[in-house]
Write an enzyme that holds these catalytic residues in place. Structure first.
Site, mmCIF file in Angstrom:
data_model
loop_
_atom_site.group_PDB
_atom_site.id
_atom_site.type_symbol
_atom_site.label_atom_id
_atom_site.label_comp_id
_atom_site.label_asym_id
_atom_site.label_seq_id
_atom_site.Cartn_x
_atom_site.Cartn_y
_atom_site.Cartn_z
ATOM 1 N N GLY A 70 -2.869 -22.412 -23.333
ATOM 2 C CA GLY A 70 -2.362 -21.746 -22.143
ATOM 3 C C GLY A 70 -1.458 -20.555 -22.458
ATOM 4 O O GLY A 70 -1.068 -20.329 -23.607
ATOM 5 N N HIS A 71 -1.085 -19.826 -21.409
ATOM 6 C CA HIS A 71 -0.284 -18.620 -21.629
ATOM 7 C C HIS A 71 1.110 -18.932 -22.162
ATOM 8 O O HIS A 71 1.695 -19.936 -21.845
ATOM 9 C CB HIS A 71 -0.201 -17.755 -20.366
ATOM 10 C CG HIS A 71 0.319 -18.419 -19.143
ATOM 11 N ND1 HIS A 71 0.397 -17.772 -17.943
ATOM 12 C CD2 HIS A 71 0.787 -19.663 -18.928
ATOM 13 C CE1 HIS A 71 0.896 -18.590 -17.039
ATOM 14 N NE2 HIS A 71 1.132 -19.734 -17.607
ATOM 15 N N ASN A 72 1.571 -18.016 -22.994
ATOM 16 C CA ASN A 72 2.935 -18.077 -23.540
ATOM 17 C C ASN A 72 3.168 -19.203 -24.533
ATOM 18 O O ASN A 72 4.310 -19.475 -24.897
ATOM 19 C CB ASN A 72 3.977 -18.160 -22.414
ATOM 20 C CG ASN A 72 3.959 -16.936 -21.536
ATOM 21 O OD1 ASN A 72 3.163 -16.844 -20.601
ATOM 22 N ND2 ASN A 72 4.773 -15.966 -21.863
#
Lengths: 349, 349, 349
Positions: free
Chosen positions: C243-245
């Site tokens: 997922g992002h980050n």
């Protein structure tokens, strides 16, 4: 390149406290914002951080205004949902620098002569668009995408590179299909004869509403006879599998790696945590929330949060508890024996 | 465009009761069928529905004939497996209207001069076929597909758009590879030296038998040294991962999101529910059935149904049971203490 | 085409016992090796097998030398980590026959004029490389790949066919991206307003270090504002979602079907078994090992092995234990009642 606060309020509403001509150049979280940014307070617990923000302007809830304004000297936009306001403002700022694919069909794309591609749509390199497919105004078909026969891509919908969108399927307006997504592949339908599988043709479609986002490498099967349906506003993350003949209600969101088996009917405004799995032919009511890693093995008629995963532990501890779980019926039997023995002791005169 | 009942019986067998010259235009489930359709009764519980069907003909088991024919006046085809008959008839009806890709290589495809593409095969736009690959008679290579060096695609096998089929791998006849499937990628093999991974070259192949279906975005790793093997009739749904050196027995089926770690040997006629996970180096016997969401952590030598997932509950209830599961050894210790105490009480003179 | 033992020792170290001019033609496991092969002993339990190996040379640990050399008459290379030595030697042997894509851009590829493609890089058929992207020396961009605007592919990094690598993302040297991988798709970020989701633009990047392998159909989201980071030496298998980050520490490895939700920070030298799931915003220490099929729902600060999956059982047995698990709080209540009763009995004068 900045945007005046007056323009933000004109577009997105909210009550402005401060100079309407103040220009902001971007939007950033409280901790990162500098003097050229607008920031936002979406959680009252962060009031202290907001009060000391370097941002020249803040988006915040009227309930937080007094506490913040006591020390914060910048401009404020008051609105009931600062986080949604942030999302809209961020979209606006992004649009200022975004590289928008130009209208037109790349010379390397292969577009059937009977396909209808709106002149304002973009068709990228190495895309293939088959007979009688329709590409709506402002739609973007990325490099390497495939759009099958008689499929329809709605106005403003974007297919990122390497999306496969099969024949007869349809998606509405303002949708986003991320790279590697496959829409309208055959459902997993077979008759079994003496152990051998005989394929049942999958002749339904996938029908997708407006404002639907579909993540990277997510797959959605076409219906067997009827259609697989995703209603308006559905948001699917990456690596999701939706089986044939499912119906996903409007504004339901699923995180990555979720699987939904065939013919499941899922309500509106539901959420599914990552890797949740839903068995086939179930019905899930509106406003149901499934925790990550949970398997839904029965229909759910009552809204609420549902969970079912084995708690994590150090491996040695898990070994112990798992061994007990395997023999829980023995434990139950012992418990019942104890109950009887105690009853006998207690009943003794 | 209709098909005479006599033709159905000639192709697929069964005993016809009724007019052999009756033409049917399609096949539909009991509830949906109209007077131009043939329908089928695959579950005796639906006899009443069949008896009232609008279909002009029915496919049904001889055991159901008497009960249905009491009121149903249409023609009947009697066969022991009406559902399999339906599947075959549906394939026939679909073939009447299906758009079959024409033989030939699209001008935009890049085909190595040393590749052997049968003249009756179809190679779609933007496909790439490398040196010495072989594409059999009637095979279909969809738009954007990649077929690597010395790979072989058998007669009548279809690759839907955007399939990647790596060098040296082979698939037999009548197979279907759905979009986004990746066959023959490197297995996950490394030696570890001081915490750092050193790649072990993966030089085996993927060998796939006849009549194998592979779902969208499913991935199958090539063997490390030996080969990864899928025997005849295997059916894999979407989003499945098969590790290197696995062997999947004939006519085994796996639903979406299943994962099989490397070197697992799986028997024939097995089924795996969605998101089942099989650890590496295990052996699973023939006729084993794994329920959805279950992790197989040991070999299975006995046929049967196996399950292992945490039951779903309302979140608050799960919180309670999960807390107890975490401390089951404490509960067991208490139980043992109680047993001792009771024994002491009971033994008391 | 053989390699002299002296050359192996010169390249990879180790102490040679035997003829330095002996040529070996390949490397094979103990059981498969013939007289033209070198083999390796990586597990002392297999000493007997090694002692009888047909291989003309063996790689082994000095600790195993005496026992093996008692009967084995071939040459030996002594090294502390024979398995790592095997991996390196296997890479060398593979390089002798590997077909290396030639430098240059295929005529069917679409490369923006502002892109910088090193003359020693290979760009395959139907690839698309957008404005200002950089392709380093010796890099390989497979057929059908997409490399977005201002993305950077490091020296010697290989993208197998049909990889999507989005704008602004970067990967370092000697990386491998397997087919169907999607790097830099939008993260799953929305603000909710009255049940409706409003997209938050995802403007961060994916930054990938050196020597990183990414499996087939694995997806890695770009950061929302900050970047998603994979440090040096990370190895990801197929069908993984990041997922992002997220930040994945150096030399961490994940097996197939793992999912990592947004903003998780994962340490160095960790391993994740297949289908492990990690919730968002968690922190995992270095040297943590998560078993297959386990859901990580809280941060982990202590190194070690962690597990959490429901044990597999025959379905009938699982039905029993699952029913008890569902009612564990009832069982606990009964246990407490028994404890009280026994206490009362024991306390009785």
């Amino acid at each position: 390149m900045g945007i005046r606060l007056a323009e933000l309020v004109e577009r997105f509403g909210g009550q402005l406290v401060g100079d309407p001509n103040l220009e902001v150049e971007g939007i950033a979280p409280l901790a990162d914002a500098g003097p050229s940014h607008i920031s936002f307070l979406s959680n009252s617990k962060l009031r202290a951080l907001a009060a000391q923000s370097q941002a020249c302007a803040l988006i915040l809830n009227p309930n937080d205004e007094a506490a913040v304004a006591a020390t914060y000297e910048g401009a404020r936009i008051l609105t009931k949902n600062p986080y949604a306001y942030f999302a809209r403002a961020a979209q606006l700022f992004e649009s200022l620098t975004a590289v928008v694919p130009a209208p037109g069909v790349h010379p390397s794309a292969v577009v059937a002569s009977s396909a209808k591609v709106d002149p304002s749509a973009h068709v990228g390199p190495h895309a293939t668009i088959e007979d009688e497919a329709e590409i709506g105004p402002g739609a973007v078909i990325g490099a390497g995408c495939f759009v099958g026969r008689r499929a329809a891509i709605g106005e403003g919908t974007r297919l990122f590179p390497n999306v496969t969108f099969h024949a007869h399927c349809r998606i509405g307006k303002r949708g986003i299909l991320h790279s590697g997504a496959v829409i309208g592949t055959d459902g997993f339908g077979f008759a079994n004869e003496g152990g051998v599988y005989i394929k049942i043709p999958q002749t339904g479609r996938v029908l997708i509403g407006d404002d639907v986002d579909i993540g990277a490498n997510t797959t959605i099967d076409r219906g067997a006879l009827a259609d697989t349906v995703l209603e308006d506003g559905v948001k699917l993350d990456n690596q999701i599998q939706i089986g044939h003949n499912c119906r996903i209600g409007a504004h339901t969101a699923m995180a990555g790696c979720v699987g939904v088996a065939g013919s499941a009917v899922i309500g509106k405004y539901c959420t599914f945590g990552g890797a949740a799995m839903i068995l086939g032919h179930l019905t899930i009511a509106d406003h149901v929330h499934i925790s990550s890693g949970s398997l839904v093995s029965r229909s759910i008629s009552e809204p609420g949060q549902y969970t079912g995963f084995y708690p994590l532990a150090k491996n040695a501890e898990w070994e112990k508890t798992a061994a007990i779980v395997r023999n829980l019926d023995t434990m139950r039997a012992k418990m019942r024996a104890l109950e009887k023995q105690i009853k006998a002791l207690t009943d003794k005169p």
